[in-house]
Design a protein around this motif. Structure first.
Motif, PDB file in Angstrom:
ATOM      1  N   VAL A  74      14.323  -1.647 -16.249  1.00 50.08           N
ATOM      2  CA  VAL A  74      14.059  -0.767 -15.106  1.00 50.08           C
ATOM      3  C   VAL A  74      14.667   0.617 -15.294  1.00 50.08           C
ATOM      4  O   VAL A  74      14.275   1.571 -14.614  1.00 50.08           O
ATOM      5  N   ASP A  75      15.620   0.742 -16.231  1.00 51.21           N
ATOM      6  CA  ASP A  75      16.241   2.040 -16.477  1.00 51.21           C
ATOM      7  C   ASP A  75      15.568   2.827 -17.597  1.00 51.21           C
ATOM      8  O   ASP A  75      15.970   3.961 -17.883  1.00 51.21           O
ATOM      9  N   LEU A  76      14.555   2.233 -18.234  1.00 48.32           N
ATOM     10  CA  LEU A  76      13.840   2.963 -19.275  1.00 48.32           C
ATOM     11  C   LEU A  76      12.877   3.956 -18.634  1.00 48.32           C
ATOM     12  O   LEU A  76      12.314   3.699 -17.564  1.00 48.32           O
ATOM     13  N   PRO A  77      12.646   5.100 -19.273  1.00 44.80           N
ATOM     14  CA  PRO A  77      11.807   6.134 -18.650  1.00 44.80           C
ATOM     15  C   PRO A  77      10.339   5.739 -18.578  1.00 44.80           C
ATOM     16  O   PRO A  77       9.752   5.276 -19.556  1.00 44.80           O
ATOM     17  N   SER A  78       9.771   5.909 -17.413  1.00 45.85           N
ATOM     18  CA  SER A  78       8.331   5.744 -17.193  1.00 45.85           C
ATOM     19  C   SER A  78       8.017   6.347 -15.835  1.00 45.85           C
ATOM     20  O   SER A  78       8.522   5.891 -14.810  1.00 45.85           O
ATOM     21  N   ALA A  79       7.205   7.370 -15.828  1.00 44.63           N
ATOM     22  CA  ALA A  79       6.943   8.108 -14.595  1.00 44.63           C
ATOM     23  C   ALA A  79       6.100   7.285 -13.633  1.00 44.63           C
ATOM     24  O   ALA A  79       5.161   6.583 -14.035  1.00 44.63           O
ATOM     25  N   ALA A  80       6.443   7.357 -12.344  1.00 43.33           N
ATOM     26  CA  ALA A  80       5.617   6.733 -11.314  1.00 43.33           C
ATOM     27  C   ALA A  80       4.340   7.550 -11.139  1.00 43.33           C
ATOM     28  O   ALA A  80       4.306   8.749 -11.422  1.00 43.33           O
ATOM     29  N   ILE A 124       0.845  -1.199   0.000  1.00 46.92           N
ATOM     30  CA  ILE A 124       0.000   0.000   0.000  1.00 46.92           C
ATOM     31  C   ILE A 124       0.882   1.251   0.000  1.00 46.92           C
ATOM     32  O   ILE A 124       0.609   2.226  -0.708  1.00 46.92           O
ATOM     33  N   ASP A 125       1.971   1.216   0.760  1.00 50.23           N
ATOM     34  CA  ASP A 125       2.920   2.337   0.757  1.00 50.23           C
ATOM     35  C   ASP A 125       3.532   2.526  -0.634  1.00 50.23           C
ATOM     36  O   ASP A 125       3.671   3.655  -1.123  1.00 50.23           O
ATOM     37  N   LEU A 126       3.897   1.408  -1.278  1.00 52.25           N
ATOM     38  CA  LEU A 126       4.433   1.500  -2.636  1.00 52.25           C
ATOM     39  C   LEU A 126       3.394   2.074  -3.598  1.00 52.25           C
ATOM     40  O   LEU A 126       3.714   2.867  -4.485  1.00 52.25           O
ATOM     41  N   HIS A 127       2.144   1.655  -3.409  1.00 51.48           N
ATOM     42  CA  HIS A 127       1.063   2.164  -4.261  1.00 51.48           C
ATOM     43  C   HIS A 127       0.888   3.665  -4.084  1.00 51.48           C
ATOM     44  O   HIS A 127       0.726   4.411  -5.072  1.00 51.48           O
ATOM     45  N   ARG A 128       0.926   4.118  -2.850  1.00 52.63           N
ATOM     46  CA  ARG A 128       0.742   5.546  -2.595  1.00 52.63           C
ATOM     47  C   ARG A 128       1.866   6.378  -3.196  1.00 52.63           C
ATOM     48  O   ARG A 128       1.669   7.565  -3.503  1.00 52.63           O
ATOM     49  N   GLN A 129       3.023   5.776  -3.392  1.00 51.12           N
ATOM     50  CA  GLN A 129       4.129   6.488  -4.026  1.00 51.12           C
ATOM     51  C   GLN A 129       4.184   6.256  -5.541  1.00 51.12           C
ATOM     52  O   GLN A 129       5.116   6.711  -6.213  1.00 51.12           O
ATOM     53  N   GLY A 130       3.191   5.536  -6.067  1.00 49.91           N
ATOM     54  CA  GLY A 130       3.062   5.390  -7.509  1.00 49.91           C
ATOM     55  C   GLY A 130       3.829   4.249  -8.130  1.00 49.91           C
ATOM     56  O   GLY A 130       3.967   4.187  -9.357  1.00 49.91           O
ATOM     57  N   TYR A 131       4.297   3.278  -7.302  1.00 52.00           N
ATOM     58  CA  TYR A 131       5.077   2.168  -7.833  1.00 52.00           C
ATOM     59  C   TYR A 131       4.312   0.843  -7.861  1.00 52.00           C
ATOM     60  O   TYR A 131       4.656  -0.033  -8.657  1.00 52.00           O
TER      61      TYR A 131
END
Length: 248
Positions: A221-227, A127-134
């Protein structure tokens, strides 16, 4: 290969040992200890490592060989199920009820499994990861009823699947197929499914050597994609459209 798991320090930013040094027995056990903080979890996933342990155990960190994966253009549904989907009223969305999806996954019975590895601490960590957009959920709705779902972690353009559930027969299959459809459209080639089982094979899952998996992850994992939330980006997908997928 290690003869015993590496003991992690209390520093959530401390590095993991190389995933390729994980134990053979049990397959993939790499490290023990640490915590489930956001920095440590993101560090783990970026290096092809995931937590998996039962209540009462310290965190255990894994990187099995081989690794179960889905190509996002390779999820398969049976001909019979695709025929059923043609008339389905189900709709698929993302990140509208993450808490409900992870709770449903924790409560879903699994063959041969007693209890759940999604402990209260594990649930809160995601849930913490979700709240930070991951961390993200994909949800299948029949009206207001949650018919199925899947959740996992996105880093760069790599999606690490964690768990899925069915509230209605076939709900988890639709969630997985819808996730794969969107990720393929976005140019994300892989979904990590972690550990092999026959059900995942039946849906198009395949095995990848750990060394190959780790190389792929290091690039993706290093390719650009915004959280951030996927709700708008994912939109609403009609489950009936998935009837066009190839047969299993």
């Amino acid at each position: 290969m290690r003869q015993r798991p590496f003991v992690l320090s209390t520093d959530p930013h401390a590095p993991f040992p190389p995933a390729g040094s994980a134990m053979r027995d049990p397959d993939g056990l790499l490290a023990i200890g640490g915590d489930l903080s956001v920095p440590r979890l993101l560090n783990a996933y970026r290096h092809g490592i995931f937590p998996w342990f039962s209540s009462g155990q310290p965190p255990l960190w894994w990187s099995p060989d081989p690794r179960m994966v889905f190509r996002t253009d390779g999820v398969r549904l049976s001909s019979r199920f695709r025929r059923q989907l043609k008339q389905s009223p189900w709709q698929v969305r993302a990140d509208t009820c993450f808490d409900r999806v992870i709770t449903a996954c924790a409560q879903s019975p699994r063959p041969g499994q007693h209890g759940t590895w999604i402990t209260s601490g594990m649930r809160q960590a995601y849930i913490d990861l979700h709240r930070q957009g991951y961390a993200h959920s994909v949800e299948v709705f029949e009206g207001d009823t949650l018919a199925g779902g899947i959740y996992g972690v996105a880093v760069g353009r790599m999606f690490f699947g964690e768990s899925m559930f069915s509230g209605r027969s076939g709900g988890s299959k639709v969630a997985l197929a819808a996730l794969a459809r969107r990720l393929s459209e976005w140019g994300w080639p892989l979904i990590d499914a972690q550990v092999e089982n026959s059900h995942l094979h039946s849906l198009g899952g395949c095995l990848m050597r750990r060394a190959d998996f780790l190389r792929a992850v290091a690039d993706l994992v290093d390719l650009p994609s915004a959280a951030g939330s996927w709700t708008q980006r994912f939109g609403v997908l009609q489950a009936a459209s998935l009837s066009q997928l190839s047969a299993a």
